[in-house]
Scaffold this motif. Structure first.
Motif, PDB file in Angstrom:
ATOM      1  N   GLU A 104       1.388 -38.485  37.641  1.00 52.01           N
ATOM      2  CA  GLU A 104       0.237 -39.382  37.704  1.00 52.01           C
ATOM      3  C   GLU A 104      -0.248 -39.777  36.306  1.00 52.01           C
ATOM      4  OE1 GLU A 104       0.664 -36.619  39.322  1.00 52.01           O
ATOM      5  OE2 GLU A 104      -0.171 -36.647  41.360  1.00 52.01           O
ATOM      6  N   ALA A 105      -0.286 -38.800  35.391  1.00 50.56           N
ATOM      7  CA  ALA A 105      -0.757 -39.080  34.036  1.00 50.56           C
ATOM      8  C   ALA A 105       0.239 -39.927  33.258  1.00 50.56           C
ATOM      9  CB  ALA A 105      -1.031 -37.765  33.302  1.00 50.56           C
ATOM     10  N   ARG A 106       1.538 -39.659  33.424  1.00 49.20           N
ATOM     11  CA  ARG A 106       2.543 -40.430  32.690  1.00 49.20           C
ATOM     12  C   ARG A 106       2.553 -41.885  33.143  1.00 49.20           C
ATOM     13  NH1 ARG A 106       6.126 -37.552  29.719  1.00 49.20           N
ATOM     14  NH2 ARG A 106       7.662 -39.233  29.892  1.00 49.20           N
ATOM     15  N   ARG A 107       2.378 -42.124  34.436  1.00 49.63           N
ATOM     16  CA  ARG A 107       2.353 -43.508  34.918  1.00 49.63           C
ATOM     17  C   ARG A 107       1.084 -44.240  34.473  1.00 49.63           C
ATOM     18  NH1 ARG A 107       4.908 -41.164  39.651  1.00 49.63           N
ATOM     19  NH2 ARG A 107       2.843 -40.751  40.541  1.00 49.63           N
ATOM     20  N   ALA A 108      -0.031 -43.527  34.387  1.00 41.63           N
ATOM     21  CA  ALA A 108      -1.284 -44.174  34.004  1.00 41.63           C
ATOM     22  C   ALA A 108      -1.367 -44.435  32.514  1.00 41.63           C
ATOM     23  CB  ALA A 108      -2.474 -43.319  34.443  1.00 41.63           C
ATOM     24  N   GLY A 109      -0.794 -43.575  31.703  1.00 43.31           N
ATOM     25  CA  GLY A 109      -0.898 -43.724  30.254  1.00 43.31           C
ATOM     26  C   GLY A 109      -2.260 -43.279  29.746  1.00 43.31           C
ATOM     27  N   SER A 110      -2.694 -43.865  28.644  1.00 44.26           N
ATOM     28  CA  SER A 110      -3.973 -43.492  28.047  1.00 44.26           C
ATOM     29  C   SER A 110      -5.122 -43.812  29.003  1.00 44.26           C
ATOM     30  CB  SER A 110      -4.188 -44.223  26.722  1.00 44.26           C
ATOM     31  OG  SER A 110      -3.173 -43.860  25.793  1.00 44.26           O
ATOM     32  N   ALA A 111      -6.113 -42.933  29.036  1.00 43.79           N
ATOM     33  CA  ALA A 111      -7.258 -43.107  29.936  1.00 43.79           C
ATOM     34  C   ALA A 111      -8.486 -42.486  29.300  1.00 43.79           C
ATOM     35  CB  ALA A 111      -6.981 -42.471  31.294  1.00 43.79           C
ATOM     36  N   ASP A 112      -9.653 -42.876  29.832  1.00 42.98           N
ATOM     37  CA  ASP A 112     -10.933 -42.374  29.303  1.00 42.98           C
ATOM     38  C   ASP A 112     -11.290 -41.059  29.976  1.00 42.98           C
ATOM     39  OD1 ASP A 112     -11.236 -44.579  27.636  1.00 42.98           O
ATOM     40  OD2 ASP A 112     -12.176 -45.762  29.214  1.00 42.98           O
ATOM     41  N   THR A 113     -10.585 -40.025  29.609  1.00 47.64           N
ATOM     42  CA  THR A 113     -10.845 -38.699  30.176  1.00 47.64           C
ATOM     43  C   THR A 113     -11.594 -37.790  29.213  1.00 47.64           C
ATOM     44  OG1 THR A 113      -8.705 -37.876  29.392  1.00 47.64           O
ATOM     45  CG2 THR A 113      -8.771 -38.854  31.600  1.00 47.64           C
ATOM     46  N   GLY A 114     -11.867 -38.279  28.001  1.00 50.84           N
ATOM     47  CA  GLY A 114     -12.516 -37.432  27.003  1.00 50.84           C
ATOM     48  C   GLY A 114     -13.897 -36.998  27.436  1.00 50.84           C
ATOM     49  N   GLY A 115     -14.138 -35.711  27.397  1.00 48.55           N
ATOM     50  CA  GLY A 115     -15.418 -35.128  27.808  1.00 48.55           C
ATOM     51  C   GLY A 115     -15.350 -33.625  27.667  1.00 48.55           C
ATOM     52  N   ILE A 116     -15.547 -32.928  28.770  1.00 46.95           N
ATOM     53  CA  ILE A 116     -15.447 -31.463  28.751  1.00 46.95           C
ATOM     54  C   ILE A 116     -13.973 -31.066  28.617  1.00 46.95           C
ATOM     55  CG2 ILE A 116     -15.964 -29.340  30.002  1.00 46.95           C
ATOM     56  CD1 ILE A 116     -18.205 -30.796  31.392  1.00 46.95           C
ATOM     57  N   ARG A 117     -13.722 -30.074  27.778  1.00 43.19           N
ATOM     58  CA  ARG A 117     -12.357 -29.587  27.565  1.00 43.19           C
ATOM     59  C   ARG A 117     -12.190 -28.227  28.253  1.00 43.19           C
ATOM     60  NH1 ARG A 117     -11.441 -29.596  21.317  1.00 43.19           N
ATOM     61  NH2 ARG A 117     -13.173 -28.139  21.497  1.00 43.19           N
ATOM     62  N   TYR A 118     -10.961 -27.968  28.704  1.00 46.45           N
ATOM     63  CA  TYR A 118     -10.720 -26.777  29.514  1.00 46.45           C
ATOM     64  C   TYR A 118      -9.521 -25.990  28.978  1.00 46.45           C
ATOM     65  CZ  TYR A 118     -13.593 -29.426  32.806  1.00 46.45           C
ATOM     66  OH  TYR A 118     -14.595 -30.158  33.394  1.00 46.45           O
ATOM     67  N   THR A 119      -9.572 -24.683  29.244  1.00 44.24           N
ATOM     68  CA  THR A 119      -8.433 -23.790  29.038  1.00 44.24           C
ATOM     69  C   THR A 119      -8.180 -23.055  30.344  1.00 44.24           C
ATOM     70  OG1 THR A 119      -9.899 -22.027  28.245  1.00 44.24           O
ATOM     71  CG2 THR A 119      -8.916 -23.474  26.588  1.00 44.24           C
ATOM     72  N   THR A 120      -6.937 -22.657  30.565  1.00 45.07           N
ATOM     73  CA  THR A 120      -6.595 -21.969  31.813  1.00 45.07           C
ATOM     74  C   THR A 120      -5.591 -20.867  31.542  1.00 45.07           C
ATOM     75  OG1 THR A 120      -5.664 -22.260  34.034  1.00 45.07           O
ATOM     76  CG2 THR A 120      -4.786 -23.682  32.285  1.00 45.07           C
ATOM     77  N   SER A 121      -5.686 -19.845  32.345  1.00 46.36           N
ATOM     78  CA  SER A 121      -4.732 -18.741  32.268  1.00 46.36           C
ATOM     79  C   SER A 121      -3.605 -18.902  33.274  1.00 46.36           C
ATOM     80  CB  SER A 121      -5.464 -17.414  32.511  1.00 46.36           C
ATOM     81  OG  SER A 121      -6.111 -17.425  33.789  1.00 46.36           O
TER      82      SER A 121
ATOM     83  N   THR B 154     -13.061 -40.528  23.510  1.00 44.46           N
ATOM     84  CA  THR B 154     -13.084 -40.735  24.961  1.00 44.46           C
ATOM     85  C   THR B 154     -11.728 -41.158  25.504  1.00 44.46           C
ATOM     86  OG1 THR B 154     -13.833 -43.018  24.623  1.00 44.46           O
ATOM     87  CG2 THR B 154     -15.522 -41.335  24.933  1.00 44.46           C
ATOM     88  N   THR B 155     -10.986 -41.960  24.779  1.00 42.62           N
ATOM     89  CA  THR B 155      -9.670 -42.433  25.224  1.00 42.62           C
ATOM     90  C   THR B 155      -8.597 -41.522  24.651  1.00 42.62           C
ATOM     91  OG1 THR B 155     -10.492 -44.712  25.265  1.00 42.62           O
ATOM     92  CG2 THR B 155      -8.105 -44.392  25.284  1.00 42.62           C
ATOM     93  N   LEU B 156      -7.832 -40.891  25.535  1.00 39.48           N
ATOM     94  CA  LEU B 156      -6.826 -39.916  25.130  1.00 39.48           C
ATOM     95  C   LEU B 156      -5.489 -40.253  25.772  1.00 39.48           C
ATOM     96  CD1 LEU B 156      -8.968 -36.672  25.614  1.00 39.48           C
ATOM     97  CD2 LEU B 156      -8.626 -37.945  23.489  1.00 39.48           C
ATOM     98  N   ALA B 157      -4.421 -39.813  25.121  1.00 41.97           N
ATOM     99  CA  ALA B 157      -3.061 -39.988  25.654  1.00 41.97           C
ATOM    100  C   ALA B 157      -2.707 -38.818  26.554  1.00 41.97           C
ATOM    101  CB  ALA B 157      -2.069 -40.091  24.503  1.00 41.97           C
ATOM    102  N   PRO B 158      -1.829 -39.024  27.553  1.00 41.54           N
ATOM    103  CA  PRO B 158      -1.559 -37.947  28.532  1.00 41.54           C
ATOM    104  C   PRO B 158      -0.894 -36.728  27.918  1.00 41.54           C
ATOM    105  CG  PRO B 158      -0.125 -39.836  28.896  1.00 41.54           C
ATOM    106  CD  PRO B 158      -1.150 -40.274  27.911  1.00 41.54           C
ATOM    107  N   ASP B 159       0.240 -36.889  27.179  1.00 40.35           N
ATOM    108  CA  ASP B 159       0.939 -35.769  26.525  1.00 40.35           C
ATOM    109  C   ASP B 159       1.250 -34.642  27.504  1.00 40.35           C
ATOM    110  OD1 ASP B 159       0.889 -37.089  24.088  1.00 40.35           O
ATOM    111  OD2 ASP B 159      -1.022 -36.173  23.485  1.00 40.35           O
ATOM    112  N   CYS B 160       1.739 -34.987  28.678  1.00 39.35           N
ATOM    113  CA  CYS B 160       2.112 -33.960  29.647  1.00 39.35           C
ATOM    114  C   CYS B 160       3.152 -34.538  30.599  1.00 39.35           C
ATOM    115  CB  CYS B 160       0.896 -33.453  30.422  1.00 39.35           C
ATOM    116  SG  CYS B 160       0.141 -34.696  31.489  1.00 39.35           S
ATOM    117  N   ALA B 161       3.691 -33.672  31.459  1.00 36.73           N
ATOM    118  CA  ALA B 161       4.730 -34.092  32.392  1.00 36.73           C
ATOM    119  C   ALA B 161       4.191 -34.444  33.775  1.00 36.73           C
ATOM    120  CB  ALA B 161       5.785 -32.979  32.520  1.00 36.73           C
TER     121      ALA B 161
END
Length: 398
Positions: A159-176, A149-156
């Motif tokens: 908003e995510a870099r300032r927040a750090g790790s958060a409980d976003t674990g759930g449905i996973r997505y892919t995009t084209s 459930t708790t994941l690290a941002p690992d992106c640029a």
């Protein structure tokens, strides 16, 4: 005057105690299942009351994040209809869709049309495969959810870099979409996506889990920071809580039937109850054992059986039935003696001429004796018995 002895009667119907003894196991099991179901429903309804509702202070409500946004000058308005959500879309508005999967395909298409060119932000919370493809074209939901459930941002994404790790674990997505920001990865799949609009400054945020919005999870990890940044980028926040009643009222071309509206848990529960009932029936049937012939405990003489039946006839004053039984038995025994098939023994046209040929008596008297009316009293019944016996002896001697 003699008193007749009263014979005891025996009933073969099971008593209330026997019925209770046989069914108490199944009754207890059914009661326990019902109590467990009611208890589970009560616990779940209490724990999930007001889920994702910014007006609810319950653990799974979202009043805390709405209050933090209000302290920062962001107004929060709750809407429950598709029309209100579509009209609220605009460049200075963030539209949060709490349960996108409750919307029908037609509602999802209409909502995406309204938000695509609005210039505002749309936040989709835990959108499944049935809704994310229409509300966020180019995005696909993976059937398997994240392990943690708790994941690290690992992106640029700022908003995510300032927040750090958060409980976003759930449905996973892919995009084209090559211009999409993918964050909080689990097994190389993102649980948070930001897709810029094709034109203007609007965007769509797809969030894999609602945990960062819950009251009891807001103070953990970087949940509060991430939620405030995602929902506070515009001065107005419209919190859309879809409902089944709204779907029934606004969508007439894509109605769902009753089974589609039932949660999958109810269907699985019904199947389990059915299997349990079949196993209980099989268990009870096995306890009875195979069918076996049972011998009578005592041998009863034919004379005793005849005497017992005669007493029953006498007790009921059934002289007509007694006479009919005597005449029928006599006709059955006489027919083979005079060459008449047993199947025609009770037909006067076949039996009486054959008897007259063997006897010298009057045919009318034979008809009255074998097919006449029932006797009027006990004396007449005894006389009829004697006459039938005499007739049979005479036929046997002839």
């Amino acid at each position: 005057m003699t008193a007749q002895a009263t014979l005891p009667t025996t009933s073969t119907a099971p008593t209330a105690r026997q019925v209770w003894t046989r069914t108490r196991g199944i009754t207890l099991a059914v009661v326990l299942i019902l109590v467990a179901a009611v208890a589970m429903a009560a616990v779940r309804s209490t724990a999930r009351h007001g889920e994702l509702d910014p007006r609810s202070a319950d653990p799974y409500g979202s009043h805390a994040i709405a209050q933090l946004l209000s302290d920062r000058g962001v107004s929060t308005r709750v809407v429950t209809t598709l029309g209100a959500a579509r009209s609220a879309a605009g460049p200075d508005t963030t539209l949060l869709v709490a349960v996108p999967d409750l919307l029908t395909s037609r509602q999802q298409t209409e909502l995406h049309t309204a938000t695509a060119a609005s210039g505002g932000r749309t936040v989709l919370v835990a959108a499944g495969s049935s809704s994310v493809q229409r509300l966020a074209p180019g995005v696909t939901a993976d059937p398997a959810t994240s392990a943690g459930t708790t994941l690290a941002p690992d992106c640029a994404l700022p908003e995510a870099r300032r927040a750090g790790s958060a409980d976003t674990g759930g449905i996973r997505y892919t995009t084209s979409r090559l211009d999409a920001d993918s964050c909080y990865f689990s097994a190389r799949l993102a649980t948070l996506l930001r897709i810029p609009a094709a034109s203007g400054h609007g965007d769509t945020v797809v969030l894999g889990a609602p945990d960062i919005l819950y009251n009891d999870r807001l103070d953990q990890q970087g949940n509060a920071s991430l939620a405030l940044q995602l929902l506070g980028s515009r001065p107005h926040l419209v919190w859309y809580l879809p409902s089944l009643s709204d779907a029934a009222a606004t969508d007439t071309g894509d109605r769902k039937d009753f089974l589609d509206l039932l949660p999958s848990g109810w269907l699985w529960g019904t199947l389990q109850l059915f299997v349990a009932a079949v196993l209980a029936a099989f268990w009870r049937a096995r306890r009875f054992g195979p069918l076996v012939p049972e011998k009578l405990p005592v041998a009863i003489r034919a004379s005793e059986t005849a005497e017992g039946r005669a007493r029953l006839y006498r007790k009921a004053n059934a002289r007509d039935r007694a006479a009919a039984a005597l005449r029928s038995t006599t006709r059955t025994r006489l027919a083979p003696l005079v060459g008449v098939p047993v199947t025609q023994a009770h037909t006067p046209e076949a039996l009486l001429p054959a008897l007259s040929a063997h006897l010298s008596g009057d045919g009318q008297a034979l008809h009255s004796l074998l097919f006449g009316p029932p006797p009027g009293d006990d004396a007449a019944l005894i006389a009829l018995t004697d006459q039938l016996d005499a007739l049979e002896r005479e036929v046997r001697r002839s």
